[in-house]
Design a protein around this motif. Structure first.
Motif, PDB file in Angstrom:
ATOM      1  N   ASP A  19     -27.747 -50.095 -66.587  1.00 51.74           N
ATOM      2  CA  ASP A  19     -27.677 -50.293 -65.134  1.00 51.74           C
ATOM      3  C   ASP A  19     -26.742 -51.445 -64.784  1.00 51.74           C
ATOM      4  O   ASP A  19     -26.442 -52.308 -65.614  1.00 51.74           O
ATOM      5  N   THR A  20     -26.310 -51.441 -63.534  1.00 48.83           N
ATOM      6  CA  THR A  20     -25.457 -52.517 -63.044  1.00 48.83           C
ATOM      7  C   THR A  20     -25.635 -52.628 -61.537  1.00 48.83           C
ATOM      8  O   THR A  20     -26.457 -51.934 -60.933  1.00 48.83           O
TER       9      THR A  20
ATOM     10  N   CYS B 203     -18.546 -54.316 -67.718  1.00 51.99           N
ATOM     11  CA  CYS B 203     -19.490 -54.646 -66.646  1.00 51.99           C
ATOM     12  C   CYS B 203     -18.923 -55.791 -65.803  1.00 51.99           C
ATOM     13  O   CYS B 203     -18.692 -56.887 -66.307  1.00 51.99           O
ATOM     14  N   LYS B 204     -18.709 -55.510 -64.512  1.00 50.75           N
ATOM     15  CA  LYS B 204     -18.033 -56.477 -63.632  1.00 50.75           C
ATOM     16  C   LYS B 204     -18.868 -57.714 -63.330  1.00 50.75           C
ATOM     17  O   LYS B 204     -18.319 -58.769 -63.001  1.00 50.75           O
TER      18      LYS B 204
ATOM     19  N   LEU C 108     -30.217 -67.999 -61.061  1.00 50.63           N
ATOM     20  CA  LEU C 108     -29.151 -67.547 -61.955  1.00 50.63           C
ATOM     21  C   LEU C 108     -29.538 -66.210 -62.561  1.00 50.63           C
ATOM     22  O   LEU C 108     -30.653 -66.031 -63.057  1.00 50.63           O
ATOM     23  N   GLY C 109     -28.624 -65.253 -62.506  1.00 51.06           N
ATOM     24  CA  GLY C 109     -28.832 -63.954 -63.138  1.00 51.06           C
ATOM     25  C   GLY C 109     -27.867 -63.766 -64.290  1.00 51.06           C
ATOM     26  O   GLY C 109     -26.659 -63.974 -64.126  1.00 51.06           O
ATOM     27  N   LEU C 110     -28.385 -63.381 -65.448  1.00 53.32           N
ATOM     28  CA  LEU C 110     -27.571 -63.127 -66.636  1.00 53.32           C
ATOM     29  C   LEU C 110     -27.790 -61.691 -67.077  1.00 53.32           C
ATOM     30  O   LEU C 110     -28.933 -61.298 -67.371  1.00 53.32           O
ATOM     31  N   GLN C 111     -26.754 -60.888 -67.135  1.00 53.94           N
ATOM     32  CA  GLN C 111     -26.891 -59.498 -67.570  1.00 53.94           C
ATOM     33  C   GLN C 111     -27.058 -59.410 -69.084  1.00 53.94           C
ATOM     34  O   GLN C 111     -27.625 -58.455 -69.609  1.00 53.94           O
ATOM     35  N   PHE C 112     -26.595 -60.389 -69.814  1.00 49.05           N
ATOM     36  CA  PHE C 112     -26.578 -60.363 -71.277  1.00 49.05           C
ATOM     37  C   PHE C 112     -27.823 -61.034 -71.858  1.00 49.05           C
ATOM     38  O   PHE C 112     -28.549 -61.757 -71.186  1.00 49.05           O
ATOM     39  N   HIS C 113     -28.037 -60.785 -73.157  1.00 47.81           N
ATOM     40  CA  HIS C 113     -29.236 -61.261 -73.857  1.00 47.81           C
ATOM     41  C   HIS C 113     -28.887 -62.336 -74.891  1.00 47.81           C
ATOM     42  O   HIS C 113     -28.552 -62.014 -76.029  1.00 47.81           O
TER      43      HIS C 113
END
Length: 229
Positions: free
Chosen positions: A139-140, A156-157, A168-173
């Motif tokens: 998802d994005t 992923c933009k 703060l939002g981080l898409q990565f792990h």
């Protein structure tokens, strides 16, 4: 510092967070929001961490407990609480800020390069302009209004964004351990198909040592959050 972390699947490894809180003397309460959300947590916590999960934030019909979790997160942001969202958590924050979550053109699974933008945020101070992190998401979302884009990847933009100084939002792990990755391979092997940004289990295992650098980066972010209180 009192920390509440929402854990969305039972084998999600707490080590990355608990090793930091034990070292720094902070209090960490890992909570399962599908079982209980207590309004009292809001008054006690200094930081809310919303961890990743295999569900999507728009699946309220399948996971009705998401409604209450979203209400809790929304209130935390409105009250000015420190909030860190990771993958599913970042997507939830984005949705609450008015940016719908949808399927990305590509899934990202494996070790992928993250590029920082010219925008700065104190919680990411000191991180390299380019680094590699583990990813597992399909998802994005578009960058929410009134937020700052902090990082992106080739597929992923929006890999990191900030809302004010406290969210703060981080898409990565950065938090995923090799042990957790192995369990993910067992549970979700069907997702490891041949695709541009999906690596094989063998390719991911070959870079397990990268998790040590990721752990250091996560602890650095948590240090920055703690001094901002």
């Amino acid at each position: 510092m009192n920390i509440v972390a929402f854990k969305h699947f039972d084998f999600d490894d707490e080590y990355a967070f608990r090793s930091w809180t034990d070292l720094r003397g902070h209090q960490l309460a890992m909570r399962d929001p599908s079982i209980e959300i207590n309004a009292e947590w809001m008054h006690e916590m200094d930081l809310l961490i919303i961890c990743g999960g295999p569900m999507s934030v728009y699946e309220e019909e399948r996971y009705p407990w998401l409604i209450q979790e979203k209400q809790f997160v929304q209130q935390a942001m409105q009250l000015g609480k420190k909030v860190l969202g990771i993958c599913f958590g970042a997507q939830m924050i984005a949705e609450l800020l008015g940016s719908p979550v949808c399927r990305n053109e590509y899934k990202e699974i494996g070790w992928h390069v993250i590029n920082r933008t010219v925008e700065r945020h104190s919680w990411l101070a000191g991180l390299p302009e380019e680094f590699t992190s583990f990813q597992w998401h399909g998802d994005t979302f578009a960058l929410p209004k009134d937020t700052r884009l902090l990082a992106y990847s080739e597929a992923c933009k929006v890999q990191a964004f900030a809302y004010g100084d406290h969210v703060l939002g981080l898409q990565f792990h950065l938090e995923t351990t090799p042990a957790c990755m192995e369990t993910m391979f067992e549970h979700w092997s069907s997702e490891l198909i041949e695709a541009p940004y999906i690596q094989t289990a063998e390719q991911i295992r070959s870079r397990f040592e990268q998790s040590e650098q990721s752990l250091k980066a996560l602890h650095h972010i948590l240090d920055q959050i703690s001094v901002s209180l």
